[in-house]
Motif scaffolding. Structure first.
Motif, PDB file in Angstrom:
ATOM      1  N   UNK A  75      39.395  40.351  42.672  1.00 59.26           N
ATOM      2  CA  UNK A  75      37.791  41.397  43.035  1.00 59.26           C
ATOM      3  C   UNK A  75      38.207  42.841  42.675  1.00 59.26           C
ATOM      4  N   UNK A  76      38.605  42.884  44.241  1.00 59.14           N
ATOM      5  CA  UNK A  76      38.370  44.646  44.611  1.00 59.14           C
ATOM      6  C   UNK A  76      40.436  44.889  43.781  1.00 59.14           C
ATOM      7  N   UNK A  77      40.815  44.104  42.339  1.00 57.65           N
ATOM      8  CA  UNK A  77      41.994  44.742  42.118  1.00 57.65           C
ATOM      9  C   UNK A  77      41.251  45.888  40.936  1.00 57.65           C
ATOM     10  N   UNK A  78      40.249  44.817  40.668  1.00 56.67           N
ATOM     11  CA  UNK A  78      38.940  44.899  39.309  1.00 56.67           C
ATOM     12  C   UNK A  78      38.726  45.924  39.544  1.00 56.67           C
ATOM     13  N   UNK A  79      38.013  45.860  41.236  1.00 53.84           N
ATOM     14  CA  UNK A  79      37.328  47.353  41.176  1.00 53.84           C
ATOM     15  C   UNK A  79      38.293  48.636  41.286  1.00 53.84           C
ATOM     16  N   UNK A  80      39.007  48.538  42.649  1.00 53.13           N
ATOM     17  CA  UNK A  80      39.737  49.942  41.953  1.00 53.13           C
ATOM     18  C   UNK A  80      40.479  50.328  40.866  1.00 53.13           C
ATOM     19  N   UNK A  81      41.069  49.094  40.295  1.00 51.49           N
ATOM     20  CA  UNK A  81      41.851  49.420  39.289  1.00 51.49           C
ATOM     21  C   UNK A  81      41.584  50.004  38.567  1.00 51.49           C
ATOM     22  N   UNK A  82      40.294  49.050  37.772  1.00 59.18           N
ATOM     23  CA  UNK A  82      39.546  49.481  37.066  1.00 59.18           C
ATOM     24  C   UNK A  82      38.391  49.936  36.850  1.00 59.18           C
ATOM     25  N   UNK A  83      37.537  50.265  37.829  1.00 58.20           N
ATOM     26  CA  UNK A  83      37.119  50.877  38.484  1.00 58.20           C
ATOM     27  C   UNK A  83      36.430  51.552  38.845  1.00 58.20           C
ATOM     28  N   UNK A 110      31.439  47.412  34.700  1.00 59.76           N
ATOM     29  CA  UNK A 110      32.629  46.873  35.310  1.00 59.76           C
ATOM     30  C   UNK A 110      32.846  46.997  36.358  1.00 59.76           C
ATOM     31  N   UNK A 111      32.361  47.942  37.330  1.00 55.94           N
ATOM     32  CA  UNK A 111      33.053  48.091  39.076  1.00 55.94           C
ATOM     33  C   UNK A 111      31.364  47.438  39.331  1.00 55.94           C
ATOM     34  N   UNK A 112      30.145  47.158  38.831  1.00 52.82           N
ATOM     35  CA  UNK A 112      29.330  46.756  39.599  1.00 52.82           C
ATOM     36  C   UNK A 112      29.287  45.240  39.103  1.00 52.82           C
ATOM     37  N   UNK A 113      29.453  44.768  38.377  1.00 49.60           N
ATOM     38  CA  UNK A 113      30.076  43.556  38.040  1.00 49.60           C
ATOM     39  C   UNK A 113      30.648  43.138  39.278  1.00 49.60           C
ATOM     40  N   UNK A 114      31.525  43.554  39.316  1.00 47.12           N
ATOM     41  CA  UNK A 114      33.118  43.097  40.855  1.00 47.12           C
ATOM     42  C   UNK A 114      32.170  42.771  42.601  1.00 47.12           C
ATOM     43  N   UNK A 115      30.853  44.082  42.373  1.00 51.95           N
ATOM     44  CA  UNK A 115      30.383  42.947  43.486  1.00 51.95           C
ATOM     45  C   UNK A 115      29.456  42.209  44.450  1.00 51.95           C
ATOM     46  N   UNK A 116      28.584  41.438  43.166  1.00 51.89           N
ATOM     47  CA  UNK A 116      28.944  39.997  43.590  1.00 51.89           C
ATOM     48  C   UNK A 116      29.769  39.386  43.787  1.00 51.89           C
ATOM     49  N   UNK A 117      30.527  38.860  43.325  1.00 50.64           N
ATOM     50  CA  UNK A 117      31.767  37.887  43.784  1.00 50.64           C
ATOM     51  C   UNK A 117      32.376  38.922  45.454  1.00 50.64           C
TER      52      UNK A 117
END
Length: 129
Positions: A75-83, A110-117
């Motif tokens: 999830x952090x990879x998605x947040x940092x890499x994608x968002x 995309x970034x906000x969708x990672x936050x709950x997880x």
């Protein structure tokens, strides 16, 4: 006795929902940014499969901390890499699609969708010292 089983199922249900939401954020991003992709395109299906495998590993194995940490890293990879990284105008990053308001909005979703997880897994890891 019924209450005990409900309380143990709640974290699994939350993590399942938040894992799905995490992937959905990426999928929505791809709908806006790469509309030619289908649900089964590798850019959509491989992250979905990896998310599912990581969730099932977290849910079904006795190694909850390790599996939670792996899912958290994903999830952090998605947040940092994608968002974050893909919206910064860094010279080594490609600028396709164009860095527009729609592009930035897709990355915010995309970034906000990672936050709950990230929050839920972080909470679980913090509580289980």
């Amino acid at each position: 006795m019924r209450l005990a089983s409900v309380s143990t199922d709640r974290p699994a249900a939350l993590v399942a929902i938040f894992t799905a939401l995490s992937w959905l954020g990426e999928y929505i991003h791809n709908l806006f940014e790469l509309p030619q992709l289908t649900l089964l395109s590798p850019e959509n299906s491989i992250p979905a499969l990896l998310s599912l495998v990581l969730f099932l590993t977290w849910w079904l194995t006795p190694y909850k901390r390790t599996a939670a940490a792996l899912l958290l890293v994903w999830a952090l990879l998605h947040l940092v890499g994608g968002a974050v990284l893909s919206v910064l105008p860094l010279p080594f990053l490609p600028f396709y699609p164009e860095q527009s308001l729609q592009h930035y909005a897709a990355h915010v979703v995309y970034g906000l969708a990672q936050v709950p997880l990230i929050y839920e897994l972080g909470r679980q890891l913090w509580q289980r010292k």
